[in-house]
Scaffold this motif. Sequence first.
Motif, mmCIF file in Angstrom:
data_model
loop_
_atom_site.group_PDB
_atom_site.id
_atom_site.type_symbol
_atom_site.label_atom_id
_atom_site.label_comp_id
_atom_site.label_asym_id
_atom_site.label_seq_id
_atom_site.Cartn_x
_atom_site.Cartn_y
_atom_site.Cartn_z
ATOM 1 N N LEU A 160 0.821 -1.222 0.000
ATOM 2 C CA LEU A 160 0.000 0.000 0.000
ATOM 3 C C LEU A 160 0.850 1.266 0.000
ATOM 4 C CD1 LEU A 160 -2.855 -1.046 2.469
ATOM 5 C CD2 LEU A 160 -2.743 -1.311 -0.019
ATOM 6 N N GLU A 161 2.126 1.129 -0.404
ATOM 7 C CA GLU A 161 3.008 2.283 -0.512
ATOM 8 C C GLU A 161 3.295 2.582 -1.980
ATOM 9 O OE1 GLU A 161 6.487 1.795 1.839
ATOM 10 O OE2 GLU A 161 5.403 1.857 3.747
ATOM 11 N N ILE A 162 3.695 3.833 -2.249
ATOM 12 C CA ILE A 162 4.000 4.237 -3.615
ATOM 13 C C ILE A 162 5.147 3.375 -4.144
ATOM 14 C CG2 ILE A 162 4.692 6.138 -5.112
ATOM 15 C CD1 ILE A 162 1.923 6.416 -3.798
ATOM 16 N N MET A 163 4.981 2.859 -5.346
ATOM 17 C CA MET A 163 5.981 1.943 -5.914
ATOM 18 C C MET A 163 7.165 2.715 -6.497
ATOM 19 S SD MET A 163 3.573 -0.974 -7.724
ATOM 20 C CE MET A 163 2.353 0.153 -8.396
ATOM 21 N N SER A 164 8.362 2.187 -6.275
ATOM 22 C CA SER A 164 9.564 2.757 -6.887
ATOM 23 C C SER A 164 10.113 1.831 -7.965
ATOM 24 C CB SER A 164 10.642 3.009 -5.827
ATOM 25 O OG SER A 164 11.012 1.802 -5.195
ATOM 26 N N ASP A 165 9.754 0.542 -7.888
ATOM 27 C CA ASP A 165 10.215 -0.439 -8.884
ATOM 28 C C ASP A 165 9.040 -1.353 -9.233
ATOM 29 O OD1 ASP A 165 11.684 -2.029 -10.552
ATOM 30 O OD2 ASP A 165 12.900 -2.964 -8.983
ATOM 31 N N PRO A 166 8.022 -0.827 -9.941
ATOM 32 C CA PRO A 166 6.849 -1.639 -10.240
ATOM 33 C C PRO A 166 7.130 -2.729 -11.275
ATOM 34 C CG PRO A 166 6.686 0.496 -11.330
ATOM 35 C CD PRO A 166 7.913 0.538 -10.465
ATOM 36 N N VAL A 167 6.601 -3.920 -11.018
ATOM 37 C CA VAL A 167 6.772 -5.043 -11.951
ATOM 38 C C VAL A 167 5.411 -5.698 -12.185
ATOM 39 C CG1 VAL A 167 9.180 -5.520 -11.371
ATOM 40 C CG2 VAL A 167 7.357 -6.622 -10.058
ATOM 41 N N ILE A 168 5.251 -6.275 -13.368
ATOM 42 C CA ILE A 168 3.993 -6.904 -13.745
ATOM 43 C C ILE A 168 4.109 -8.416 -13.566
ATOM 44 C CG2 ILE A 168 2.283 -7.170 -15.573
ATOM 45 C CD1 ILE A 168 3.559 -4.693 -16.909
ATOM 46 N N LEU A 169 3.162 -8.986 -12.838
ATOM 47 C CA LEU A 169 3.081 -10.427 -12.664
ATOM 48 C C LEU A 169 2.358 -11.014 -13.870
ATOM 49 C CD1 LEU A 169 4.011 -12.358 -10.412
ATOM 50 C CD2 LEU A 169 1.731 -12.199 -9.426
ATOM 51 N N GLY A 171 -1.139 -10.131 -14.788
ATOM 52 C CA GLY A 171 -1.448 -8.834 -15.343
ATOM 53 C C GLY A 171 -1.458 -7.714 -14.326
ATOM 54 N N HIS A 172 -1.338 -8.043 -13.043
ATOM 55 C CA HIS A 172 -1.357 -7.029 -11.991
ATOM 56 C C HIS A 172 0.068 -6.562 -11.680
ATOM 57 C CE1 HIS A 172 -5.640 -7.266 -11.006
ATOM 58 N NE2 HIS A 172 -5.538 -8.546 -11.287
ATOM 59 N N THR A 173 0.163 -5.316 -11.248
ATOM 60 C CA THR A 173 1.463 -4.699 -10.964
ATOM 61 C C THR A 173 1.682 -4.585 -9.457
ATOM 62 O OG1 THR A 173 1.492 -3.459 -13.042
ATOM 63 C CG2 THR A 173 2.858 -2.613 -11.252
ATOM 64 N N PHE A 174 2.925 -4.861 -9.035
ATOM 65 C CA PHE A 174 3.302 -4.803 -7.624
ATOM 66 C C PHE A 174 4.681 -4.156 -7.507
ATOM 67 C CE2 PHE A 174 0.729 -8.527 -8.429
ATOM 68 C CZ PHE A 174 -0.226 -8.521 -7.419
ATOM 69 N N GLU A 175 5.012 -3.663 -6.308
ATOM 70 C CA GLU A 175 6.393 -3.289 -6.011
ATOM 71 C C GLU A 175 7.241 -4.555 -6.023
ATOM 72 O OE1 GLU A 175 9.848 -1.225 -5.000
ATOM 73 O OE2 GLU A 175 7.923 -0.505 -5.767
ATOM 74 N N ARG A 176 8.392 -4.503 -6.694
ATOM 75 C CA ARG A 176 9.195 -5.716 -6.869
ATOM 76 C C ARG A 176 9.509 -6.403 -5.536
ATOM 77 N NH1 ARG A 176 12.509 -7.687 -10.852
ATOM 78 N NH2 ARG A 176 12.355 -5.765 -12.083
ATOM 79 N N SER A 177 9.969 -5.640 -4.543
ATOM 80 C CA SER A 177 10.361 -6.259 -3.269
ATOM 81 C C SER A 177 9.170 -6.920 -2.583
ATOM 82 C CB SER A 177 10.992 -5.217 -2.345
ATOM 83 O OG SER A 177 10.077 -4.172 -2.066
ATOM 84 N N SER A 178 7.975 -6.346 -2.728
ATOM 85 C CA SER A 178 6.793 -6.903 -2.064
ATOM 86 C C SER A 178 6.369 -8.218 -2.701
ATOM 87 C CB SER A 178 5.632 -5.896 -2.126
ATOM 88 O OG SER A 178 5.934 -4.727 -1.417
ATOM 89 N N ILE A 179 6.288 -8.254 -4.029
ATOM 90 C CA ILE A 179 5.864 -9.497 -4.687
ATOM 91 C C ILE A 179 6.944 -10.567 -4.582
ATOM 92 C CG2 ILE A 179 6.680 -8.835 -6.999
ATOM 93 C CD1 ILE A 179 3.490 -10.853 -6.060
ATOM 94 N N GLN A 180 8.228 -10.126 -4.527
ATOM 95 C CA GLN A 180 9.303 -11.114 -4.371
ATOM 96 C C GLN A 180 9.216 -11.792 -3.011
ATOM 97 O OE1 GLN A 180 11.694 -11.903 -6.968
ATOM 98 N NE2 GLN A 180 11.587 -13.655 -5.591
ATOM 99 N N ARG A 181 8.880 -11.012 -1.966
ATOM 100 C CA ARG A 181 8.701 -11.605 -0.641
ATOM 101 C C ARG A 181 7.538 -12.594 -0.643
ATOM 102 N NH1 ARG A 181 9.954 -6.343 1.052
ATOM 103 N NH2 ARG A 181 7.753 -5.794 1.317
ATOM 104 N N TRP A 182 6.471 -12.238 -1.346
ATOM 105 C CA TRP A 182 5.307 -13.133 -1.483
ATOM 106 C C TRP A 182 5.724 -14.458 -2.118
ATOM 107 C CZ3 TRP A 182 0.106 -13.443 -0.364
ATOM 108 C CH2 TRP A 182 -0.690 -14.264 -1.165
ATOM 109 N N LEU A 183 6.502 -14.369 -3.196
ATOM 110 C CA LEU A 183 6.952 -15.579 -3.895
ATOM 111 C C LEU A 183 7.967 -16.363 -3.066
ATOM 112 C CD1 LEU A 183 7.355 -14.031 -7.471
ATOM 113 C CD2 LEU A 183 5.473 -15.452 -6.639
ATOM 114 N N ASP A 184 8.878 -15.637 -2.392
ATOM 115 C CA ASP A 184 9.881 -16.303 -1.557
ATOM 116 C C ASP A 184 9.242 -17.072 -0.407
ATOM 117 O OD1 ASP A 184 11.923 -15.385 -3.116
ATOM 118 O OD2 ASP A 184 12.509 -13.742 -1.788
#
Length: 368
Positions: free
Chosen positions: A15-24, A27-40
């Motif tokens: 819920l914070e402003i993204m600095s490194d947005p990536v597309i999964l 089709g949805h976009t997430f902050e890279r560090s946040s989605i990487q933690r989800w996957l990890d």
Amino acid sequence: MAIHLPDHFKCPISLEIMSDPVILSSGHTFERSSIQRWLDAGHRTCPITKLPLPEHPSLIPNHSLRSLISNYALLAPIHHTISQPETLISTLASPSSPLDSKIDALRHLTRLSKRDSAFRRRLADSAAVPALLAAVDHPALQDKALPLLLNLSLDDDSKVGLVAEGVVARVVAVLRRPAASPDSRAVAATIVTSLAVVEVNKATIGAFPAAIGALVAILRDGKGRERKEAATALYALCSFPDNRRRAVDCGAVPILFRNVEIGLERGVEVIGVLAKCKEGREQMEGYENCVHILARVLRNGSSRGVQYALLALTSLCFYSQQMVLVALEEGVLEASIGFVEDDNEKVRRNACNLVRVLRGTNNHNRVR
């Protein structure tokens, strides 16, 4: 006061402003560090749609959104209020500043320092460091203070000064603090790696009570990202010989092998370095399936994993005929021969060295 950006600029997870947005792939976009933690953490579904993802999901940079966020922030009317670091530092340092104001100051300072090395040096030479260290000590500010501290540690000119200011004690406290979040421990370990780029800091950090032990404990008890960052920090520190013995004394060898067995290939890099010292080799020889695990990395690992597995096996076999016999039984010679013409020069060199040892070209493998 925070910049109010459109909601779609915010990561759906943090819920914070993204600095490194990536597309999964959903089709949805997430902050890279946040989605990487989800996957990890082992999740293989989209956090929004809950639909299944591939075993190895791709993260595609969302350049257009990143550009929009950057341009919007620069054009925002309030931007002039956050371009004065003195005001932010004063807010951070003042005991009377509300907690929300300090959090906001940390966010802005982190964003401003992320890509501006001159700004980072300016902060490192200012009153910001004592205030920042106090924020690291504060449970409610710690998660926001550590990324700023990491940014300041990126410049070589600041690394020794930060250690002199007392950064190591704060970082080790985070690594050892049971209530610290996994993200905080991961960032703290990354700060250790950053500071250890300077040779004198390797010795200083390694000699600090519980520093290496804290990293080993995270490798034993931590989660995906924090274990990975702890292994990287341990590797950086153990290029200094005295730290290898400290790591072995802290029980790193069996913990590293267990991590490699469950897929943390970065642990092989540390094993390769620890095998350079007598104490490390002795611990490895006493670990059941040591050679089997390293041989499996030769068969299935990445180029870097193979490089360090070859290095560790060379050290073990160079000093122990028993290890030579075990390695031959595990098919290490055949696997090594397969790498003598590898595209990677370091893999090629390490493979050639191991082949020579296993074929008995070197005569030192009978002597300790």
